[in-house]
Motif scaffolding. Structure first.
Motif, PDB file in Angstrom:
ATOM      1  N   ASP A   1      -1.599   4.853  12.012  1.00  0.00           N
ATOM      2  CA  ASP A   1      -2.825   4.286  12.235  1.00  0.00           C
ATOM      3  C   ASP A   1      -2.619   2.844  11.071  1.00  0.00           C
ATOM      4  N   ALA A   2      -2.962   3.016  10.342  1.00  0.00           N
ATOM      5  CA  ALA A   2      -2.588   2.160   9.292  1.00  0.00           C
ATOM      6  C   ALA A   2      -1.268   1.404   8.952  1.00  0.00           C
TER       7      ALA A   2
ATOM      8  N   TRP B   1       1.018  -1.498  -0.125  1.00  0.00           N
ATOM      9  CA  TRP B   1       0.451  -0.306   0.065  1.00  0.00           C
ATOM     10  C   TRP B   1       1.384   1.198  -0.104  1.00  0.00           C
ATOM     11  N   ASN B   2       0.423   2.414  -1.059  1.00  0.00           N
ATOM     12  CA  ASN B   2       1.323   3.526  -1.108  1.00  0.00           C
ATOM     13  C   ASN B   2       1.032   4.520  -0.080  1.00  0.00           C
ATOM     14  N   LEU B   3       0.471   4.506   1.357  1.00  0.00           N
ATOM     15  CA  LEU B   3       0.145   5.414   1.457  1.00  0.00           C
ATOM     16  C   LEU B   3       0.175   7.102   1.484  1.00  0.00           C
ATOM     17  N   LYS B   4       1.608   7.027   0.852  1.00  0.00           N
ATOM     18  CA  LYS B   4       1.892   8.519   0.158  1.00  0.00           C
ATOM     19  C   LYS B   4       1.434   9.082  -1.052  1.00  0.00           C
ATOM     20  N   SER B   5       0.543   7.931  -1.357  1.00  0.00           N
ATOM     21  CA  SER B   5      -0.301   8.845  -2.104  1.00  0.00           C
ATOM     22  C   SER B   5      -1.501   9.717  -2.603  1.00  0.00           C
ATOM     23  N   ALA B   6      -1.267  10.744  -2.955  1.00  0.00           N
ATOM     24  CA  ALA B   6      -2.069  12.263  -2.937  1.00  0.00           C
ATOM     25  C   ALA B   6      -3.068  12.516  -2.518  1.00  0.00           C
ATOM     26  N   GLY B   7      -4.121  10.821  -2.898  1.00  0.00           N
ATOM     27  CA  GLY B   7      -5.479  10.668  -3.180  1.00  0.00           C
ATOM     28  C   GLY B   7      -5.822  10.733  -1.854  1.00  0.00           C
TER      29      GLY B   7
ATOM     30  N   VAL C   1      -6.989  -1.304   6.198  1.00  0.00           N
ATOM     31  CA  VAL C   1      -6.591   0.057   5.709  1.00  0.00           C
ATOM     32  C   VAL C   1      -8.149   0.408   6.208  1.00  0.00           C
ATOM     33  N   GLY C   2      -9.248  -0.860   5.540  1.00  0.00           N
ATOM     34  CA  GLY C   2     -10.625  -0.051   6.417  1.00  0.00           C
ATOM     35  C   GLY C   2     -10.891   0.732   7.532  1.00  0.00           C
ATOM     36  N   GLN C   3     -10.109  -0.292   8.217  1.00  0.00           N
ATOM     37  CA  GLN C   3     -10.219  -0.169   9.631  1.00  0.00           C
ATOM     38  C   GLN C   3      -9.331   1.354  10.080  1.00  0.00           C
ATOM     39  N   ALA C   4      -8.656   1.498   9.199  1.00  0.00           N
ATOM     40  CA  ALA C   4      -8.069   2.952   9.525  1.00  0.00           C
ATOM     41  C   ALA C   4      -8.732   4.310   8.603  1.00  0.00           C
ATOM     42  N   THR C   5      -9.104   4.046   8.166  1.00  0.00           N
ATOM     43  CA  THR C   5      -9.786   5.040   7.603  1.00  0.00           C
ATOM     44  C   THR C   5     -11.657   5.548   8.025  1.00  0.00           C
ATOM     45  N   ALA C   6     -11.680   4.243   8.880  1.00  0.00           N
ATOM     46  CA  ALA C   6     -13.335   4.416   9.493  1.00  0.00           C
ATOM     47  C   ALA C   6     -13.026   5.135  10.481  1.00  0.00           C
TER      48      ALA C   6
END
Length: 446
Positions: free
Chosen positions: A434-435, A231-237, A406-411
């Motif tokens: 968190d992620a 997972w690229n957690l630095k992605s601008a999106g 990732v879903g847990q972290a976004t929630a």
């Protein structure tokens, strides 16, 4: 419906077992063989039971003596996953599994499922699957392990009748600035919080699958590297989507208290949207039938006249509007099945023609194939036909291991926005920490 929607999300995996080419039990012969399939939902049990005699008769015409045993065991998804994991390990699983994508993640990566590539490449039906859905079925190692039987498209469902009454434009918004301006008009004229997008911890996995990911995937598709499985957690999106949530909440456009309800879909999708007090709702194809149709959870009289759909506006300037694909459940074959060839014959039968059309209408799912529009009863479902048009050009991003984390972290991060404890940047920073902790270094790009 939350459980149904959760089966409309993402997957990835590893491992393979080479299929044989015969029509019998997996050894290339045509000897009599009995295969088994397990179904755990009443509607599926009834549907599969009805088609078994037709399949057995069709096989006899081809000179293949295949008997199908239906194992009917009504279970929750969690119960089924636990029971079937044990059976897969013990080599006691049925020959055909009807599974959701989340189950395919763990079972394919553990080596429990057969690669279907050789079968699909020799099957003329494979050429009729929409590109986005084909992409959705390919796992991290480049193989397909479960054949999707249906699909959904996520859009915004819109109370056209309410907006028109207030003199608000109901044509497709091309940008989020345009859409937010209309939402502000709706709020000013009705006093409502006009839009619901799943967010926060109470919505569970839906915050990621129905809320955050469709927004993220249409903006920046580099957030997961399928080749490395990281997972690229630095992605601008990521930051762009957290900023959007923050803007919607800060402007009073999202029903914050309802989203913090223990069952947030009830006051939003089952009460306020049917009442016209929420005018825009992020929702999948299944909403036409299971949420607001005549037999749905909360029917909207005159649904076809009152409700339309908008595609997602893009968060980046210049990007086109889009629908977000979600692959539904699919059929898989255990790697240790002794009847792979016969099992695949049944999978192909279930995934074709009127048999498939009946299943899709019953489940409210769109066809993953482009050749079902003229097949009854699917041909008589205008909403599913429209969804099929969206599927032809929809967006889908394949993800892999760690999607649940990732879903847990976004929630958790969007919950900070709902509670007023964080803006977009602060929520993003909390999400990254968190992620990273949840995924571990092996699943995060450096």
């Amino acid at each position: 419906m939350a459980a149904f929607a959760a089966t409309l999300m993402t997957a990835a995996g590893l491992s393979a077992c080479s299929p044989n080419d015969g029509g019998g039990g997996g050894d290339g012969s045509d000897k009599p063989v009995t295969i088994s399939i397990m179904e755990t939902k009443k509607t599926n049990i009834d549907a599969i039971g009805k088609v078994i005699p037709g399949f057995e008769a069709a096989m006899k015409k081809q000179g293949k003596d295949i008997t199908v045993k239906l194992i009917a065991d009504e279970l929750t998804d969690e119960q089924f996953q636990t029971k079937m994991t044990q059976q897969l390990i013990a080599n006691q699983a049925p020959d055909v599994l009807d599974i959701g994508e989340n189950m395919a993640i763990s079972w394919s990566s553990a080596g429990y499922l057969t690669s279907l590539d050789d079968y699909l490449n020799k099957w003329d039906g494979w050429s009729h699957y929409y590109p986005a859905i084909k992409k959705a079925m390919v796992r991290q190692d480049g193989h397909v392990y479960n054949l999707v039987s249906g699909a959904g498209v996520q859009n915004f469902f819109v109370r056209k009748d309410v907006l028109e009454k207030e003199g608000i434009d109901t044509s497709q918004p091309q940008t989020w600035d345009d859409m937010i301006a209309r939402l502000e008009q709706a709020k000013e004229k009705t006093g409502d919080t006009p839009i619901v997008i799943p967010a926060g911890t109470a919505w569970g996995g839906g915050t990621w699958g129905e809320g955050f990911q469709p927004l993220l995937g249409g903006t920046d598709q580099s957030y997961f590297d399928a080749k490395s499985g990281k997972w690229n957690l630095k992605s601008a999106g990521w930051l762009a989507v957290f900023d959007l949530y923050s803007k919607l909440v800060s402007k009073g456009l999202m029903p914050v208290k309802d989203l913090q309800n223990p069952n947030p879909w009830e006051p939003t999708k089952y009460k306020k949207f049917p009442a016209g007090q929420i005018q825009v709702a992020a929702q999948g194809t299944w909403g036409w039938r299971f949420d607001w149709g005549p037999e749905g959870a909360t029917p909207i009289p005159g649904l076809d006249q009152k409700v339309i759909t908008w595609q997602y506006p893009a968060l980046r300037a210049g990007d086109k509007t889009y629908g977000w694909s979600s692959a539904g459940g699919g059929y898989a074959i255990p790697a240790k099945s002794k009847n792979k060839d016969a099992a695949m014959e049944f999978v192909k039968y279930l995934s074709s023609g009127k048999v498939l059309a009946d299943q899709l209408v019953a489940s409210g799912a769109a066809s993953a194939r482009n050749d079902l529009n003229g097949v009854a009863p699917y041909s008589g479902q205008p909403h599913l036909l429209d969804a099929g048009k969206d599927l032809a050009n929809s967006v889908y991003v394949v993800t892999g291991d760690g999607a649940d984390k990732v879903g847990q972290a976004t929630a958790t991060a969007t919950e900070l926005i709902l509670s007023g404890k964080a803006n977009g940047q602060q929520a993003y920073d909390a999400f990254v920490k968190d992620a990273t902790d949840l995924l571990g270094p092996s699943l995060v790009q450096g």
